[in-house]
Enzyme design. Structure first.
Site, PDB file in Angstrom:
ATOM      1  N   TYR A   1      77.558  35.632  49.049  1.00  0.00           N
ATOM      2  CA  TYR A   1      76.406  35.410  48.158  1.00  0.00           C
ATOM      3  C   TYR A   1      75.385  36.531  48.361  1.00  0.00           C
ATOM      4  O   TYR A   1      75.752  37.647  48.688  1.00  0.00           O
ATOM      5  CB  TYR A   1      75.858  33.976  48.337  1.00  0.00           C
ATOM      6  CG  TYR A   1      75.195  33.611  47.048  1.00  0.00           C
ATOM      7  CD1 TYR A   1      75.960  33.470  45.881  1.00  0.00           C
ATOM      8  CD2 TYR A   1      73.821  33.522  46.959  1.00  0.00           C
ATOM      9  CE1 TYR A   1      75.350  33.254  44.668  1.00  0.00           C
ATOM     10  CE2 TYR A   1      73.225  33.300  45.736  1.00  0.00           C
ATOM     11  CZ  TYR A   1      73.980  33.168  44.592  1.00  0.00           C
ATOM     12  OH  TYR A   1      73.390  32.978  43.390  1.00  0.00           O
TER      13      TYR A   1
ATOM     14  N   ARG B   1      69.707  37.091  33.710  1.00  0.00           N
ATOM     15  CA  ARG B   1      68.785  37.491  34.787  1.00  0.00           C
ATOM     16  C   ARG B   1      69.476  37.245  36.117  1.00  0.00           C
ATOM     17  O   ARG B   1      69.240  36.242  36.795  1.00  0.00           O
ATOM     18  CB  ARG B   1      67.479  36.684  34.677  1.00  0.00           C
ATOM     19  CG  ARG B   1      66.297  37.302  35.384  1.00  0.00           C
ATOM     20  CD  ARG B   1      65.664  36.358  36.369  1.00  0.00           C
ATOM     21  NE  ARG B   1      66.603  35.918  37.383  1.00  0.00           N
ATOM     22  CZ  ARG B   1      66.401  34.940  38.241  1.00  0.00           C
ATOM     23  NH1 ARG B   1      65.298  34.255  38.204  1.00  0.00           N
ATOM     24  NH2 ARG B   1      67.298  34.596  39.159  1.00  0.00           N
TER      25      ARG B   1
ATOM     26  N   LYS C   1      78.314  30.733  44.008  1.00  0.00           N
ATOM     27  CA  LYS C   1      77.589  29.467  44.261  1.00  0.00           C
ATOM     28  C   LYS C   1      78.581  28.343  44.525  1.00  0.00           C
ATOM     29  O   LYS C   1      78.352  27.482  45.367  1.00  0.00           O
ATOM     30  CB  LYS C   1      76.716  29.111  43.053  1.00  0.00           C
ATOM     31  CG  LYS C   1      75.489  29.991  42.933  1.00  0.00           C
ATOM     32  CD  LYS C   1      74.221  29.283  43.371  1.00  0.00           C
ATOM     33  CE  LYS C   1      73.153  30.264  43.733  1.00  0.00           C
ATOM     34  NZ  LYS C   1      71.798  29.795  43.800  1.00  0.00           N
TER      35      LYS C   1
ATOM     36  N   GLU D   1      72.306  28.601  36.312  1.00  0.00           N
ATOM     37  CA  GLU D   1      71.986  29.695  37.241  1.00  0.00           C
ATOM     38  C   GLU D   1      71.653  30.968  36.488  1.00  0.00           C
ATOM     39  O   GLU D   1      72.419  31.378  35.591  1.00  0.00           O
ATOM     40  CB  GLU D   1      73.215  30.020  38.103  1.00  0.00           C
ATOM     41  CG  GLU D   1      73.394  29.137  39.300  1.00  0.00           C
ATOM     42  CD  GLU D   1      72.309  29.261  40.341  1.00  0.00           C
ATOM     43  OE1 GLU D   1      71.641  30.305  40.420  1.00  0.00           O
ATOM     44  OE2 GLU D   1      72.107  28.284  41.080  1.00  0.00           O
TER      45      GLU D   1
ATOM     46  N   ASP E   1      68.881  25.585  39.189  1.00  0.00           N
ATOM     47  CA  ASP E   1      68.636  25.893  40.601  1.00  0.00           C
ATOM     48  C   ASP E   1      67.471  26.867  40.796  1.00  0.00           C
ATOM     49  O   ASP E   1      66.713  26.752  41.760  1.00  0.00           O
ATOM     50  CB  ASP E   1      69.907  26.471  41.229  1.00  0.00           C
ATOM     51  CG  ASP E   1      69.736  26.703  42.715  1.00  0.00           C
ATOM     52  OD1 ASP E   1      69.293  25.767  43.403  1.00  0.00           O
ATOM     53  OD2 ASP E   1      70.020  27.814  43.185  1.00  0.00           O
ATOM     54  N   ASP E   2      67.320  27.822  39.868  1.00  0.00           N
ATOM     55  CA  ASP E   2      66.239  28.816  40.028  1.00  0.00           C
ATOM     56  C   ASP E   2      64.873  28.143  39.964  1.00  0.00           C
ATOM     57  O   ASP E   2      63.922  28.594  40.597  1.00  0.00           O
ATOM     58  CB  ASP E   2      66.333  29.884  38.935  1.00  0.00           C
ATOM     59  CG  ASP E   2      67.700  30.526  38.940  1.00  0.00           C
ATOM     60  OD1 ASP E   2      68.077  31.092  39.968  1.00  0.00           O
ATOM     61  OD2 ASP E   2      68.411  30.418  37.916  1.00  0.00           O
TER      62      ASP E   2
ATOM     63  N   ASN F   1      63.063  38.401  46.149  1.00  0.00           N
ATOM     64  CA  ASN F   1      64.323  38.985  46.610  1.00  0.00           C
ATOM     65  C   ASN F   1      64.623  40.268  45.841  1.00  0.00           C
ATOM     66  O   ASN F   1      64.157  40.417  44.723  1.00  0.00           O
ATOM     67  CB  ASN F   1      65.477  38.000  46.354  1.00  0.00           C
ATOM     68  CG  ASN F   1      65.339  36.746  47.186  1.00  0.00           C
ATOM     69  OD1 ASN F   1      65.043  36.797  48.363  1.00  0.00           O
ATOM     70  ND2 ASN F   1      65.554  35.617  46.552  1.00  0.00           N
TER      71      ASN F   1
HETATM   72  P1  NAD Z   1      60.226  35.642  36.561  1.00  0.00           P
HETATM   73  O1  NAD Z   1      60.560  36.944  35.944  1.00  0.00           O
HETATM   74  O2  NAD Z   1      60.424  34.396  35.764  1.00  0.00           O
HETATM   75  O3  NAD Z   1      58.671  35.674  37.032  1.00  0.00           O
HETATM   76  C1  NAD Z   1      58.044  36.768  37.638  1.00  0.00           C
HETATM   77  C2  NAD Z   1      56.546  36.575  37.552  1.00  0.00           C
HETATM   78  O4  NAD Z   1      55.922  37.597  38.302  1.00  0.00           O
HETATM   79  C3  NAD Z   1      55.983  36.682  36.142  1.00  0.00           C
HETATM   80  O5  NAD Z   1      55.001  35.694  35.963  1.00  0.00           O
HETATM   81  C4  NAD Z   1      55.323  38.064  36.112  1.00  0.00           C
HETATM   82  O6  NAD Z   1      54.206  38.126  35.229  1.00  0.00           O
HETATM   83  C5  NAD Z   1      54.848  38.172  37.542  1.00  0.00           C
HETATM   84  N1  NAD Z   1      54.610  39.561  37.947  1.00  0.00           N
HETATM   85  C6  NAD Z   1      55.379  40.650  37.726  1.00  0.00           C
HETATM   86  N2  NAD Z   1      54.781  41.747  38.227  1.00  0.00           N
HETATM   87  C7  NAD Z   1      53.621  41.355  38.778  1.00  0.00           C
HETATM   88  C8  NAD Z   1      52.562  42.015  39.430  1.00  0.00           C
HETATM   89  N3  NAD Z   1      52.607  43.324  39.634  1.00  0.00           N
HETATM   90  N4  NAD Z   1      51.520  41.274  39.857  1.00  0.00           N
HETATM   91  C9  NAD Z   1      51.493  39.944  39.671  1.00  0.00           C
HETATM   92  N5  NAD Z   1      52.460  39.264  39.055  1.00  0.00           N
HETATM   93  C10 NAD Z   1      53.511  39.960  38.604  1.00  0.00           C
HETATM   94  O7  NAD Z   1      61.067  35.603  37.904  1.00  0.00           O
HETATM   95  P2  NAD Z   1      61.387  34.314  38.829  1.00  0.00           P
HETATM   96  O8  NAD Z   1      62.686  33.713  38.423  1.00  0.00           O
HETATM   97  O9  NAD Z   1      60.181  33.441  38.875  1.00  0.00           O
HETATM   98  O10 NAD Z   1      61.632  35.022  40.244  1.00  0.00           O
HETATM   99  C11 NAD Z   1      60.594  35.754  40.867  1.00  0.00           C
HETATM  100  C12 NAD Z   1      61.041  36.207  42.250  1.00  0.00           C
HETATM  101  O11 NAD Z   1      61.258  35.076  43.079  1.00  0.00           O
HETATM  102  C13 NAD Z   1      62.337  37.030  42.254  1.00  0.00           C
HETATM  103  O12 NAD Z   1      62.193  38.157  43.096  1.00  0.00           O
HETATM  104  C14 NAD Z   1      63.341  36.083  42.857  1.00  0.00           C
HETATM  105  O13 NAD Z   1      64.320  36.779  43.610  1.00  0.00           O
HETATM  106  C15 NAD Z   1      62.469  35.237  43.774  1.00  0.00           C
HETATM  107  N6  NAD Z   1      63.103  33.923  44.046  1.00  0.00           N
HETATM  108  C16 NAD Z   1      63.261  33.551  45.347  1.00  0.00           C
HETATM  109  C17 NAD Z   1      63.882  32.358  45.651  1.00  0.00           C
HETATM  110  C18 NAD Z   1      64.015  31.952  47.078  1.00  0.00           C
HETATM  111  O14 NAD Z   1      63.534  32.601  47.929  1.00  0.00           O
HETATM  112  N7  NAD Z   1      64.662  30.862  47.411  1.00  0.00           N
HETATM  113  C19 NAD Z   1      64.375  31.542  44.633  1.00  0.00           C
HETATM  114  C20 NAD Z   1      64.191  31.936  43.300  1.00  0.00           C
HETATM  115  C21 NAD Z   1      63.544  33.139  43.017  1.00  0.00           C
END
Ligand code: NAD
Length: 553
Positions: A105, A158, A176, A247, A270-271, A410
């Site tokens: 993964y 995505r 997964k 996913e 899951d996201d 991530n």
């Molecule tokens: P998304 O694209 O739906 O949301 C990203 C958000 O960040 C948007 O609201 C965007 O406007 C904002 N953003 C972008 N650039 C910015 C900046 N410079 N300043 C402030 N805000 C900014 O993405 P998502 O699905 O919500 O995922 C976001 C992150 O979270 C990814 O890196 C993903 O890998 C991580 N994530 C981690 C886990 C985990 O740790 N378990 C799980 C899911 C997602």
């Protein structure tokens, strides 16, 4: 009583013998076929003479694997093993989960998806395409198994933090579901990975002659939604008991499809929901360390997309269950995105953000937002690195004895701050968890083991709980139950090292406990029409697949 999930329905029957047997990954034992089996199953002469134990076979696998020069080569090697001898693949994965999860993964699966067409050897999973509209029922009939418990589906738009990878996204449902088997013991023949190829807008892939998907742009709008509607109905018809996990859809589709299907299908995203549960568990663990109450927290999110809004919504749900009025529960979460603080009346507030767009003057600087709002926790879900600056972390450390700092973006390179920065800038007082793993950090003579909020702690157990209970739908309460169960499994030994989650090595035990908690919630809330087994833990235990060679002869 829910139906037993024995693998027998899907297993090829005994008639398979000889070379055909050696080429069947579900039945193949390779050099572990016993002398008696070799005699009975027409294998004499087809295998080297020495009979090996599964442990010896695993020793050979690990020796070969560890010689591979890159993680991508290791991934290709493991997929090859899965295609030759599924039982040995899962034995190796389960016994070496900490070493192999990052290969099977994230982060390696991301590299594999980027190069999927180039490393392609054999198909795995089911591909549906936009032209299948009107005949998805017929395509599903081609899947060889009649008993499916879990479907993981993506449209590849995505993939992790890597964007639109189209049909190459198949690596995600495949990976997964390998974790469903390795972590929660769902029989691999009951797992169905699906990619819905609606095209890709990724120019590089469109021009790549080895791209495996349709070389055309994505469809969207009503054509997309009608295709998804037909997909959901067709799955229900062919596999009425299957759980469908979404996913790596784009943020907007992820929310829209979740809202469209969550009350009428056995599905979750899951996201959004898995991330929310693992983060809430981390928050609960953090409060066990600091002694704070959930109802006293104010969380400021950097990023207001699928992950962030999912976490804010589940936190609000947890607070409401604890007696906090809804409006107040929503005000526990504040969001900051690329346009600044998300507030009521601001231009461009997306629908999903509206419940969290509180009345407040606009603020464009994150450190200023921290100073004004005085959060107890900051959570990074922006996908952009280094946004938790020294000024931000020092301000958090000024406001809180134990500031909670969760840079979840991530991969590691995108984290809003590193573990070293969080501990260093807070004089070792930060309570820290990240999305990707960080090495241990030494600060003022103390060694901190940063926690990783990996979704794999949650989704396999939730899925198993839903499957064993026969729950009709997946509720917020089930995710709350999973978060509480996960946090309850963290002990003082982990807290002493700064860990907020149990060690990854105990993930099979964790998934079992979560499955029981989720099933219990399903039965007590009446979401399942089945009778609750008298001994639920024992019942879950008996459902669990173990990768041992069964008798064939
Ligand atoms: P998304 O694209 O739906 O949301 C990203 C958000 O960040 C948007 O609201 C965007 O406007 C904002 N953003 C972008 N650039 C910015 C900046 N410079 N300043 C402030 N805000 C900014 O993405 P998502 O699905 O919500 O995922 C976001 C992150 O979270 C990814 O890196 C993903 O890998 C991580 N994530 C981690 C886990 C985990 O740790 N378990 C799980 C899911 C997602």
């Amino acid at each position: 009583m829910p139906k037993s999930k024995s693998s027998e329905n899907n297993r090829p029957k005994k008639a398979t013998v000889g070379m055909q047997l050696l080429h069947n990954p579900i039945l193949n034992k390779g050099t572990a076929f016993t002398d008696a089996e070799r005699e009975d199953l027409k294998l004499r002469g087809l295998l080297p003479p020495r009979v090996c134990s599964q442990d010896q076979q695993m020793m050979r696998v690990l020796e070969n694997l560890r010689r591979k020069p890159t993680d991508l080569e290791k991934y290709i090697f493991l997929v090859g093993l899965q295609n030759r001898n599924e039982t040995l693949f899962y034995r190796t994965l389960i016994d070496n989960i900490e070493e192999l999860m990052p290969i099977i993964y994230t982060p390696t699966v991301g590299k594999a998806c980027q190069k999927y067409g180039h490393i392609f050897r054999r198909p795995r999973g089911l591909y549906l395409i936009s032209e299948d509209r009107g005949r998805i029922d017929a395509v599903l009939q081609n899947w060889p198994h009649d008993d499916v418990s879990v479907v993981v589906v993506t449209d590849g738009e995505r993939i992790l933090g890597l964007g639109d990878l189209g049909a190459n996204g198949m690596g995600i449902p495949v990976g997964k579901l390998a974790l469903y088997t390795a972590c929660a013991g769902v029989d691999p023949s009951h797992c169905l990975p699906i990619t819905i190829d609606v095209g890709t807008n990724n120019e590089a892939l469109l021009e790549d002659p080895l791209y495996i998907g349709l070389p055309q742009r994505r469809i969207d709008g009503s054509a997309y939604v009608e295709l998804m509607d037909e997909f959901m109905e067709s799955i229900r018809k062919r596999y009425p008991e299957a759980l469908i996990q979404f996913e790596d859809f784009s943020g907007t589709h992820a929310f829209n499809l979740l809202n469209r299907y969550r009350s009428s299908y056995r599905m979750f995203n899951d996201d959004i929901q898995g991330t929310a549960a693992v983060t809430l568990a981390g928050l609960r663990s953090a409060l066990r360390i600091s002694g704070g109450a959930l109802s006293d927290q104010r969380v400021l999110f950097m990023g207001a997309g699928a992950a962030g809004i999912g976490i804010g919504s589940l936190l609000a749900c947890a607070l409401e269950k604890g007696g906090v009025p809804k409006a107040e529960a929503l005000r526990a979460s504040w969001f900051f995105d690329s346009k600044g603080l998300v507030v009521a009346g601001r231009e461009r507030v997306r629908d999903m953000q509206k419940p969290f767009a509180h009345k407040n003057p606009e603020i464009r600087d994150f450190a200023e937002a921290v100073r004004v709002l005085k959060p107890t926790a900051i959570v990074g879900v922006s996908g952009r690195p280094s946004l938790f600056t020294e000024k931000v972390v020092r301000e958090m450390a000024k406001l809180n004895v134990r500031p909670i700092i969760f840079p979840l973006s991530n991969p590691t390179s995108q984290a809003e701050c590193t573990a070293e920065e969080a501990y260093g800038w807070s004089e070792g007082r930060a309570i820290f968890a990240s999305g990707s793993p960080f090495d241990p950090v030494s600060h003022s003579g103390k060694l901190f083991q940063p926690g990783q909020g990996n979704n794999a702690y949650i989704f396999p157990g939730v899925g198993l709980g839903v499957v064993v209970s026969g729950a009709e739908k997946v509720t917020d309460e089930m995710f709350l139950a999973s978060a509480a169960a996960l946090s309850d499994m963290v002990g003082e030994a982990e807290f002493a090292k700064g860990m907020l989650y149990p060690p990854l090595g105990s993930i099979r035990e964790v998934s079992k406990v979560i499955a029981v908690a989720v099933a219990e919630e399903a039965f007590s809330a009446g979401v399942s029409s089945a009778d609750r087994p008298d001994d639920l833990a024992d019942y879950v235990e008996r459902m669990i697949y173990s990768p041992d060679y069964g008798p064939l002869a």
